[in-house]
Enzyme design. Structure first.
Site, PDB file in Angstrom:
ATOM      1  N   TYR A 297       3.849   1.770  -9.672  1.00  0.00           N
ATOM      2  CA  TYR A 297       3.104   2.838 -10.367  1.00  0.00           C
ATOM      3  C   TYR A 297       4.017   4.039 -10.583  1.00  0.00           C
ATOM      4  CZ  TYR A 297       2.663   5.249  -5.851  1.00  0.00           C
ATOM      5  OH  TYR A 297       2.920   5.886  -4.674  1.00  0.00           O
ATOM      6  N   CYS A 298       3.705   4.788 -11.636  1.00  0.00           N
ATOM      7  CA  CYS A 298       4.436   6.025 -11.928  1.00  0.00           C
ATOM      8  C   CYS A 298       3.500   6.944 -12.708  1.00  0.00           C
ATOM      9  CB  CYS A 298       5.715   5.741 -12.711  1.00  0.00           C
ATOM     10  SG  CYS A 298       5.407   4.910 -14.274  1.00  0.00           S
ATOM     11  N   THR A 299       3.998   8.072 -13.206  1.00  0.00           N
ATOM     12  CA  THR A 299       3.120   9.091 -13.795  1.00  0.00           C
ATOM     13  C   THR A 299       2.246   8.548 -14.935  1.00  0.00           C
ATOM     14  OG1 THR A 299       4.878  10.634 -13.288  1.00  0.00           O
ATOM     15  CG2 THR A 299       3.092  11.457 -14.680  1.00  0.00           C
ATOM     16  N   GLY A 325      -0.478   4.308 -15.753  1.00  0.00           N
ATOM     17  CA  GLY A 325       0.037   5.098 -14.627  1.00  0.00           C
ATOM     18  C   GLY A 325      -1.038   5.844 -13.844  1.00  0.00           C
ATOM     19  N   ILE A 326      -0.550   6.794 -13.057  1.00  0.00           N
ATOM     20  CA  ILE A 326      -1.432   7.573 -12.182  1.00  0.00           C
ATOM     21  C   ILE A 326      -2.418   8.386 -13.027  1.00  0.00           C
ATOM     22  CG2 ILE A 326      -1.474   9.386 -10.424  1.00  0.00           C
ATOM     23  CD1 ILE A 326       1.580   8.506  -9.968  1.00  0.00           C
TER      24      ILE A 326
END
Ligand SMILES: [Zn+2]
Ligand SMILES: [Zn+2]
Length: 415
Positions: A297-299, A325-326
């Site tokens: 996961y990432c932004t 993403g988040i």
């Protein structure tokens, strides 16, 4: 610059005295007001204006250069996205009276978008020139990266300008599937530009996310070939429900970002930049996860597109990526799901929260107290960022703390 067509309900239609809107008044149809650029005077249109000003405006107005309206009774303000000067020959440059400026400011709403698409681009330089001109003409600020593999950007500005930017960008067939996340900006300056970015930067790079592995990606018009399986926020919860503790979250961001917000029990790689991921994966430190379900996961999802593909190439067998993403997870579950803390963002906002009850999980480098604030190392020559509370304001990074301790040691020996 942009044109906004606004339909006003008939009930709000002002009394017409000839000129531009008399035909609408006669027809009884809703008034369609076309705002040219940021201008076109609403005095006389706006029912909230004092009657005297409205009258004066209607009486005095006359077309200038076809589309512009001159208002000699008011202190004049000039507006152009290019140099803030009124130029009658430039349709983007318009003449605004004080009332319009306040009307325009009321309508303005600061927004920030985050977007990307992986798609083959044969001429990134041409795309750069087009994108730069488009964003500049709409008074947008932020960063856009373009490579042979696609586009990745974050831009801020007035909501009307941002929407127009997206419409124009999606007109290009390669960008029609642009994945966009919206968030609120802090505000707009006097000229209508975003307060969250210092300027506009549009660049061509080898990669739209810098993993230092441009040769490893295979991109088609359907995106990256051989990336991790996409999981929606709901599908992520289903996976956890069926596989339980077997599932490992793998943070695809830098350690600083994870320090103020992360998924529960996530693996946080020890990286300061995205470029360090390849070495970190090759080090063998995460080999124990190679036969586990791993959720990257990432932004906004763009880094995991690449990271999940790099992991699969290195023998990880079951790799997922959190789609959107988040940001998209936060839109769905807020702070009531598996996410905890604040989301670090690469603009002047510093971080965003998904709800007023977001947990504060960051620890100040200076005093150890809870904070979500990040700041630069106190050493002016240093680019390192730290989690540091407002009270401590500025602290030293690990490297500079070590250097300072060494210096203190040297001083003691010299005494
Ligand atoms: Zn502190
Ligand atoms: Zn430092």
């Amino acid at each position: 610059m942009y044109r906004t067509r606004k339909s006003l309900p008939a009930a709000r239609m002002p009394r017409a005295r000839g000129g531009l809107d008399s035909s609408h008044a006669r027809s009884g149809k809703p008034l369609v007001m076309t705002i040219v650029g940021r201008g076109g005077c609403p005095a006389g249109y706006s029912p909230s204006l004092p009657a005297s000003l409205s009258d004066a405006c209607q009486r005095e107005r006359r077309p200038v250069s076809g589309k512009h309206i001159r208002l000699p009774h008011q202190r004049r303000e000039f507006s152009s996205p290019l140099n803030n000067r009124f130029r009658p020959e430039d349709p983007r440059s318009v003449h605004r009276c004080r009332e319009f400026r306040s009307y325009d400011q009321q309508m303005a709403l600061a927004k920030i978008i985050l977007y990307y698409v992986f798609t083959p681009l044969t001429d990134p330089t041409a795309v750069r020139l087009w994108q730069r001109d488009l964003a500049e003409s709409l008074n947008l600020r932020g960063r856009v990266l373009i490579s042979h593999d696609g586009i990745n950007g974050t831009l801020g500005g007035d909501i009307r300008a941002v929407k127009r930017y997206l419409r124009k960008t999606r007109d290009y067939p390669a960008f029609k599937n642009l994945d966009v996340k919206w968030s609120d900006g802090s505000g707009l300056d006097e000229g209508g530009a975003s307060l969250d970015f210092p300027k506009l930067s549009v660049k061509v790079r080898d990669e739209i996310v810098s993993f230092g592995a441009p040769g490893e990606l295979h991109v088609t018009s359907d995106g990256i070939v051989g990336g991790g399986t996409r999981l929606s926020p709901d599908a992520l919860h289903d996976l956890i429900a069926t596989r339980g503790d077997e599932v490992a979250f793998f943070d695809g961001r830098n350690a600083l970002e994870a320090a103020i917000g992360r998924f529960q029990n996530a693996v946080i790689p020890d990286v300061n930049t995205t470029r360090e991921f390849v070495t970190e994966l090759d080090s063998g430190a995460y080999d124990h996860l190679k036969h586990h379900p791993v959720v990257t996961y990432c932004t906004g999802g763009v880094r995991c597109e690449v990271l999940s593909s790099l992991m699969l190439n290195r023998g990880f067998t079951e790799v997922y990526q959190l789609d959107g993403g988040i940001v998209r997870y936060g839109e769905r579950y807020g702070d009531s799901g598996l996410w905890q803390g604040s989301l670090y963002v690469f603009d002047k906002r510093g971080s965003i929260d998904f709800s007023p009850h977001a947990a504060v999980i960051g620890e100040c480098t200076g005093c150890g107290g809870p904070t979500k604030r990040t700041g630069n190392c106190r050493d002016a020559s240093c680019d390192n960022q730290l989690v540091v509370c407002e009270r401590c304001d500025r602290a030293l990074c690990d490297r500079h703390t070590a250097e300072q301790l060494k210096q203190v040691g040297v001083d003691r020996v010299m005494q």
